[in-house]
Scaffold this motif. Structure first.
Motif, PDB file in Angstrom:
ATOM      1  N   CYS A  27     -22.076 -14.451 -28.981  1.00  0.00           N
ATOM      2  CA  CYS A  27     -21.139 -15.170 -30.046  1.00  0.00           C
ATOM      3  C   CYS A  27     -20.501 -13.894 -31.499  1.00  0.00           C
ATOM      4  N   CYS A  35     -19.431 -21.973 -28.886  1.00  0.00           N
ATOM      5  CA  CYS A  35     -20.296 -20.734 -30.330  1.00  0.00           C
ATOM      6  C   CYS A  35     -19.971 -21.734 -31.422  1.00  0.00           C
ATOM      7  N   ASP A  45     -27.399 -16.223 -26.786  1.00  0.00           N
ATOM      8  CA  ASP A  45     -26.474 -16.766 -27.318  1.00  0.00           C
ATOM      9  C   ASP A  45     -25.610 -16.754 -28.622  1.00  0.00           C
ATOM     10  N   LEU A 103     -13.496 -16.976 -17.110  1.00  0.00           N
ATOM     11  CA  LEU A 103     -13.174 -16.473 -18.536  1.00  0.00           C
ATOM     12  C   LEU A 103     -11.528 -15.978 -19.110  1.00  0.00           C
ATOM     13  N   LEU A 134     -25.860 -18.806 -22.287  1.00  0.00           N
ATOM     14  CA  LEU A 134     -24.773 -18.604 -22.271  1.00  0.00           C
ATOM     15  C   LEU A 134     -24.042 -17.784 -20.853  1.00  0.00           C
ATOM     16  N   LEU A 166     -16.662 -22.181 -24.384  1.00  0.00           N
ATOM     17  CA  LEU A 166     -17.773 -20.395 -25.300  1.00  0.00           C
ATOM     18  C   LEU A 166     -16.671 -21.162 -26.494  1.00  0.00           C
ATOM     19  N   LEU A 179     -21.652 -17.729 -18.907  1.00  0.00           N
ATOM     20  CA  LEU A 179     -20.402 -16.806 -18.399  1.00  0.00           C
ATOM     21  C   LEU A 179     -19.872 -16.030 -16.644  1.00  0.00           C
ATOM     22  N   THR A 211     -13.213 -22.208 -19.610  1.00  0.00           N
ATOM     23  CA  THR A 211     -13.776 -21.695 -19.585  1.00  0.00           C
ATOM     24  C   THR A 211     -14.026 -21.592 -21.254  1.00  0.00           C
ATOM     25  N   GLN A 212     -12.734 -20.913 -21.856  1.00  0.00           N
ATOM     26  CA  GLN A 212     -12.535 -20.261 -23.173  1.00  0.00           C
ATOM     27  C   GLN A 212     -12.668 -22.154 -23.900  1.00  0.00           C
TER      28      GLN A 212
END
Length: 149
Positions: A142, A52, A138, A39, A30, A48, A34, A44-45
């Protein structure tokens, strides 16, 4: 004779390439992902949040038999992250609720299955699902995302 050597060389190359792919991780770290992305970008969000959500679902399954309370908490976190992903898809990508839910659930399932695969490989290597792999990194990323503010 030349044909046999050529075919043998091709078979050797293909089998070594296949072995390399089989031993590679299913997910990229991750952090690496990233580092290459913006971000501020909603895509991308969303990724993510889905990633997570998947790792918390994976962690929940790993500890279910030894710590049911923490397992339940991890599932709640996982579902909360997935819900945020769905919200962002509705707002940013203008998806309908059902479409966003379906896409988020499919993404989480794929990422979850990757964690299972890589966790098993890591277990075989060092008797830990997390430690010594990108999975622990990761989880650290998260956990920062889910910290109480």
């Amino acid at each position: 004779m030349k044909k046999t050597i050529f075919l043998t060389a091709i078979l050797f190359f293909v089998s070594s390439f296949t072995f390399t792919l089989a031993s590679a991780n299913s997910n990229a770290s991750l952090k690496d992902y990233l580092d290459k992305k913006n971000l501020e970008n909603a895509t991308t969000q969303i990724y993510l949040l889905n990633r997570c959500s998947a790792i918390y679902a994976y962690a929940s399954g790993i500890i279910l038999k030894t710590d049911a309370v923490s397992s339940k908490n991890f599932i709640e976190i996982s579902n909360s992250l997935l819900f945020k992903s769905v919200e962002l898809m509705i707002i940013d990508e203008e998806k309908k609720l059902e479409e966003a839910q379906k896409k988020a659930e499919e993404n989480r399932k794929e990422l979850f299955n990757n964690y299972i695969t890589d966790g098993k490989k890591n277990w075989e290597k060092n008797k830990s699902h997390f430690k010594g792999s990108y999975i622990s990194e990761d989880m650290a990323i998260c956990s920062k995302l889910t910290e109480d503010k």
